[in-house]
Design a protein around this motif. Structure first.
Motif, PDB file in Angstrom:
ATOM      1  N   SER A  12     -31.011  25.893  12.229  1.00  0.00           N
ATOM      2  CA  SER A  12     -31.220  27.183  12.891  1.00  0.00           C
ATOM      3  C   SER A  12     -29.976  28.061  12.820  1.00  0.00           C
ATOM      4  N   TYR A  13     -28.795  27.475  12.942  1.00  0.00           N
ATOM      5  CA  TYR A  13     -27.547  28.239  12.849  1.00  0.00           C
ATOM      6  C   TYR A  13     -27.397  28.825  11.444  1.00  0.00           C
ATOM      7  N   LEU A  14     -27.628  27.994  10.438  1.00  0.00           N
ATOM      8  CA  LEU A  14     -27.534  28.447   9.056  1.00  0.00           C
ATOM      9  C   LEU A  14     -28.568  29.527   8.769  1.00  0.00           C
ATOM     10  N   GLU A  15     -29.743  29.385   9.338  1.00  0.00           N
ATOM     11  CA  GLU A  15     -30.795  30.381   9.133  1.00  0.00           C
ATOM     12  C   GLU A  15     -30.387  31.731   9.713  1.00  0.00           C
ATOM     13  N   ARG A  16     -29.769  31.735  10.883  1.00  0.00           N
ATOM     14  CA  ARG A  16     -29.307  32.999  11.467  1.00  0.00           C
ATOM     15  C   ARG A  16     -28.239  33.648  10.596  1.00  0.00           C
ATOM     16  N   LEU A  17     -27.356  32.822  10.024  1.00  0.00           N
ATOM     17  CA  LEU A  17     -26.328  33.356   9.132  1.00  0.00           C
ATOM     18  C   LEU A  17     -26.938  34.075   7.940  1.00  0.00           C
ATOM     19  N   LEU A  18     -27.996  33.496   7.375  1.00  0.00           N
ATOM     20  CA  LEU A  18     -28.572  34.003   6.131  1.00  0.00           C
ATOM     21  C   LEU A  18     -29.614  35.105   6.335  1.00  0.00           C
ATOM     22  N   THR A  19     -29.958  35.375   7.584  1.00  0.00           N
ATOM     23  CA  THR A  19     -31.001  36.374   7.842  1.00  0.00           C
ATOM     24  C   THR A  19     -30.506  37.548   8.696  1.00  0.00           C
ATOM     25  N   GLY A  20     -29.186  37.597   8.947  1.00  0.00           N
ATOM     26  CA  GLY A  20     -28.620  38.777   9.596  1.00  0.00           C
ATOM     27  C   GLY A  20     -28.627  38.772  11.106  1.00  0.00           C
ATOM     28  N   PHE A  21     -28.896  37.628  11.746  1.00  0.00           N
ATOM     29  CA  PHE A  21     -28.880  37.554  13.208  1.00  0.00           C
ATOM     30  C   PHE A  21     -27.474  37.145  13.661  1.00  0.00           C
ATOM     31  N   TRP A  22     -26.558  38.112  13.644  1.00  0.00           N
ATOM     32  CA  TRP A  22     -25.142  37.837  13.854  1.00  0.00           C
ATOM     33  C   TRP A  22     -24.634  38.272  15.225  1.00  0.00           C
TER      34      TRP A  22
END
Length: 222
Positions: free
Chosen positions: A189-199
């Protein structure tokens, strides 16, 4: 906005799986060899070289942890940089540093994923080289000293590869390195946020154009 991803090959399979599922927002992706983690200065040189090649990005997303402070002193170009606020890639693939700490309460753990083991340099390849050079008895003595504090060989299931076959492969490693094999559920989930702009929030480091990265921006690992 033009986005570029510069990331460690250790997490390539996991990242490509997320991008296939969630959509790829990146105009360009560059991969840095995972074995460079063993020499911080070489890793810093490769990251710096990769960033210097970027001429047309508004934002560069970095797929790395702190990596032994390899990022300290690196300055952004004409673009913003986004980095996980993580001590290493293991915390990223477990969902958080807190999760890694909870697992290590069971005993010191040497973590592995398929990507980490598939790198051009890893603990098992180094062990086999030592066996070839000095013999198994001496290699076991050397690695008892190297791995003396470790109790587990933690095998992370990231769902990006055949986990059952990986468990079979690493069972041999665990036996030869005198570690207890510990299956661990991954959390991307952390990696997914990184790659989808949820910063948003405090889980990511945002570096303005021409700002220099400081070591104290990252959390301290154990």
């Amino acid at each position: 906005m033009r986005y570029v991803l510069l990331a460690c090959k250790t997490m390539q399979a996991e990242m490509e799986q997320i991008l296939d599922r969630r959509g790829n927002m990146f105009d360009r992706i560059g991969w840095i060899e995972s074995g460079l983690h063993n020499v911080t200065e070489r890793l810093k040189e490769e990251i710096t070289a990769g960033l210097e090649e970027i001429r047309d990005a508004d934002c560069v997303v970095m797929g790395f942890g702190a990596c032994g402070n390899a990022f300290a002193g690196i300055t952004a170009g004409d673009f913003e940089m986004i980095l996980p606020k993580a001590d290493d890639c293991i915390s990223i693939m477990l969902g958080s540093y807190q999760r890694k700490r909870e697992i290590m309460k069971q005993g010191e753990t040497y973590f592995l994923t398929r990507g980490w083991l598939g790198g051009e340099s890893n603990i098992y390849k180094e062990y086999l080289f030592t066996v070839e050079k000095y013999g198994k008895e001496m290699a076991d003595i050397i690695y008892e000293e190297i791995l003396g504090k470790y109790k587990h060989l933690g095998i992370i299931d990231t769902k990006a590869y055949d986990y059952e076959s990986f468990l079979e492969e690493t069972a041999v490693m665990a036996e030869e390195l005198h570690l207890h094999q510990l299956p661990i559920e991954g959390d991307l989930s952390y990696l997914e946020r990184l790659l989808t702009g949820f910063w948003d929030g405090g889980d990511f480091i945002r570096i303005a154009p021409h700002q220099t990265i400081m070591a104290d921006m990252f959390p301290k690992g154990k």
